[in-house]
Design a protein around this motif. Structure first.
Motif, mmCIF file in Angstrom:
data_model
loop_
_atom_site.group_PDB
_atom_site.id
_atom_site.type_symbol
_atom_site.label_atom_id
_atom_site.label_comp_id
_atom_site.label_asym_id
_atom_site.label_seq_id
_atom_site.Cartn_x
_atom_site.Cartn_y
_atom_site.Cartn_z
ATOM 1 N N LEU A 55 0.836 -1.199 0.000
ATOM 2 C CA LEU A 55 0.000 0.000 0.000
ATOM 3 C C LEU A 55 0.872 1.250 0.000
ATOM 4 C CD1 LEU A 55 -2.524 -1.168 2.770
ATOM 5 C CD2 LEU A 55 -2.860 -1.244 0.282
ATOM 6 N N TYR A 56 0.580 2.139 -0.959
ATOM 7 C CA TYR A 56 1.360 3.382 -1.070
ATOM 8 C C TYR A 56 0.765 4.385 -0.087
ATOM 9 C CZ TYR A 56 4.395 6.353 -4.071
ATOM 10 O OH TYR A 56 5.399 7.135 -4.593
ATOM 11 N N ALA A 57 1.486 4.650 0.995
ATOM 12 C CA ALA A 57 0.947 5.512 2.043
ATOM 13 C C ALA A 57 1.564 6.909 2.038
ATOM 14 C CB ALA A 57 1.167 4.864 3.411
ATOM 15 N N PHE A 58 2.850 7.008 1.625
ATOM 16 C CA PHE A 58 3.512 8.317 1.628
ATOM 17 C C PHE A 58 4.669 8.270 0.631
ATOM 18 C CE2 PHE A 58 6.076 11.857 3.149
ATOM 19 C CZ PHE A 58 5.111 12.799 3.498
ATOM 20 N N SER A 59 4.640 9.161 -0.339
ATOM 21 C CA SER A 59 5.665 9.132 -1.383
ATOM 22 C C SER A 59 6.799 10.099 -1.049
ATOM 23 C CB SER A 59 5.055 9.500 -2.741
ATOM 24 O OG SER A 59 4.837 10.902 -2.813
ATOM 25 N N THR A 60 7.921 9.933 -1.728
ATOM 26 C CA THR A 60 9.051 10.852 -1.522
ATOM 27 C C THR A 60 8.661 12.270 -1.955
ATOM 28 O OG1 THR A 60 9.911 10.070 -3.666
ATOM 29 C CG2 THR A 60 10.958 9.181 -1.702
ATOM 30 N N GLU A 61 7.612 12.376 -2.769
ATOM 31 C CA GLU A 61 7.158 13.695 -3.231
ATOM 32 C C GLU A 61 6.133 14.322 -2.270
ATOM 33 O OE1 GLU A 61 7.369 10.976 -5.393
ATOM 34 O OE2 GLU A 61 9.278 11.755 -6.139
ATOM 35 N N ASP A 137 14.098 6.687 -6.493
ATOM 36 C CA ASP A 137 15.037 6.769 -5.378
ATOM 37 C C ASP A 137 15.568 5.372 -5.036
ATOM 38 O OD1 ASP A 137 16.135 7.993 -2.825
ATOM 39 O OD2 ASP A 137 14.692 6.615 -1.938
ATOM 40 N N GLU A 138 14.657 4.416 -4.999
ATOM 41 C CA GLU A 138 15.024 3.056 -4.635
ATOM 42 C C GLU A 138 15.947 2.417 -5.677
ATOM 43 O OE1 GLU A 138 12.274 -0.472 -3.098
ATOM 44 O OE2 GLU A 138 11.855 0.111 -5.150
ATOM 45 N N ILE A 139 15.652 2.645 -6.949
ATOM 46 C CA ILE A 139 16.476 2.067 -8.014
ATOM 47 C C ILE A 139 17.860 2.731 -8.010
ATOM 48 C CG2 ILE A 139 16.725 1.781 -10.523
ATOM 49 C CD1 ILE A 139 13.572 1.590 -10.593
ATOM 50 N N ALA A 140 17.886 4.056 -7.790
ATOM 51 C CA ALA A 140 19.166 4.767 -7.739
ATOM 52 C C ALA A 140 20.006 4.274 -6.554
ATOM 53 C CB ALA A 140 18.923 6.279 -7.634
ATOM 54 N N ARG A 141 19.336 4.062 -5.398
ATOM 55 C CA ARG A 141 20.083 3.569 -4.228
ATOM 56 C C ARG A 141 20.666 2.181 -4.497
ATOM 57 N NH1 ARG A 141 16.814 3.273 0.959
ATOM 58 N NH2 ARG A 141 14.913 3.682 -0.186
ATOM 59 N N ASN A 184 5.467 7.290 -9.427
ATOM 60 C CA ASN A 184 6.750 6.810 -8.871
ATOM 61 C C ASN A 184 6.592 5.615 -7.923
ATOM 62 O OD1 ASN A 184 9.534 6.876 -8.615
ATOM 63 N ND2 ASN A 184 9.585 8.639 -7.237
ATOM 64 N N PHE A 185 5.627 4.739 -8.212
ATOM 65 C CA PHE A 185 5.351 3.581 -7.345
ATOM 66 C C PHE A 185 5.771 2.282 -8.029
ATOM 67 C CE2 PHE A 185 1.868 0.825 -5.279
ATOM 68 C CZ PHE A 185 2.562 0.691 -4.082
#
Ligand code: IPE
Ligand code: IPE
Ligand code: MG
Length: 227
Positions: A55-61, A137-141, A184-185
């Motif tokens: 569940l997408y609860a809070f995005s980096t944006e 962000d996750e892919i870059a990390r 971005n999910f």
């Protein structure tokens, strides 16, 4: 053989509009949305096919929102995890997260760690909350950690280092609230997900609608590039 909805991912959108339509403050929509999270998770835990519900609860944006709304969301999350601990235990739901929670308050990080620890043995359902999550962000990390370790970047090595890929590919991705975008999910894991967009605002979403989406999903032909 029909499709199996092993991993369902949901972009829970429309809380603000739900409240505004009723002349309420946006945060009231988030409150109602949290109740739907409980109802849907309980339903999914009793579903024979669903193993993972992300569940997408809070995005980096979402940090771009007014501070008052962000603070409210943080408090709501903390209270939810505390007050619903019994629900997780009763339904044998394992709690997990994806995203960078290091930006959250120490108290909230502790609450998250506590619930993960309490529920880590459960296997009826894994509920994954995406918190300060952004796929790019996750892919870059992941790419950065491979580079730093001197490893080659391949699909397999990236897949292993992307935090959220440990829950497997998404079979069915649902977005409520009428927008038709991914915001971005789970970009990597949804490479072959079946996508469903519903105009229903998240606070109005029900287990019955989920079941009807799963029925449609079963009729779709998943070819994965084959014929
Ligand atoms: C989704 O609902 C919840 C979060 C992003 C936290 P919104 O708050 O985005 O609701 P709308 O899209 O403004 O209606
Ligand atoms: C996506 O919803 C993020 C969450 C549901 C947590 P948003 O409301 O933030 O997405 P945009 O801004 O409409 O793309
Ligand atoms: Mg929104």
């Amino acid at each position: 053989m029909s499709n199996i909805a092993r991993h369902i991912a949901i972009i829970m959108d429309g809380n603000g509009r739900w409240a505004t339509e009723r002349g309420l403050r946006r945060v009231k929509g988030h409150e109602r949305g949290a109740e739907v999270v409980r109802t849907l998770t309980t339903h999914a835990s009793n579903h024979p096919e669903i193993e993972v519900l992300t569940l997408y609860a809070f995005s980096t944006e979402n940090w771009k929102r007014p501070k008052m709304e962000v603070d409210f969301l943080m408090r709501l999350l903390n209270n939810y995890l505390k007050n619903e601990t019994e629900t997780y235990i009763r339904n044998e739901v394992r709690f997990e997260t994806i995203g960078d929670i290091s930006r959250f308050s120490p108290a909230l990080q502790e609450q998250i760690a506590r619930l993960k620890e309490t529920t880590k043995h459960f296997s009826k359902l894994t509920q994954v909350l995406a918190l300060n999550y952004g796929s790019q962000d996750e892919i870059a990390r992941a790419a950065k950690s491979l580079c730093e370790g001197g490893e080659e970047i391949t699909i397999e090595s990236l897949e292993k280092s992307i935090e959220s890929s440990r829950f497997g590919p998404v079979d069915l991705l649902i977005r409520t609230g009428g927008e038709q975008r991914l915001s971005n999910f789970l970009l990597w894991q949804s490479a072959y997900a079946e996508l469903f967009f519903t105009p229903t605002l998240w606070p109005d979403f029900t287990p019955e609608e989920l079941e009807s989406i799963i029925d449609d999903f079963k009729k779709r032909q998943r070819r994965f590039g084959g014929i």
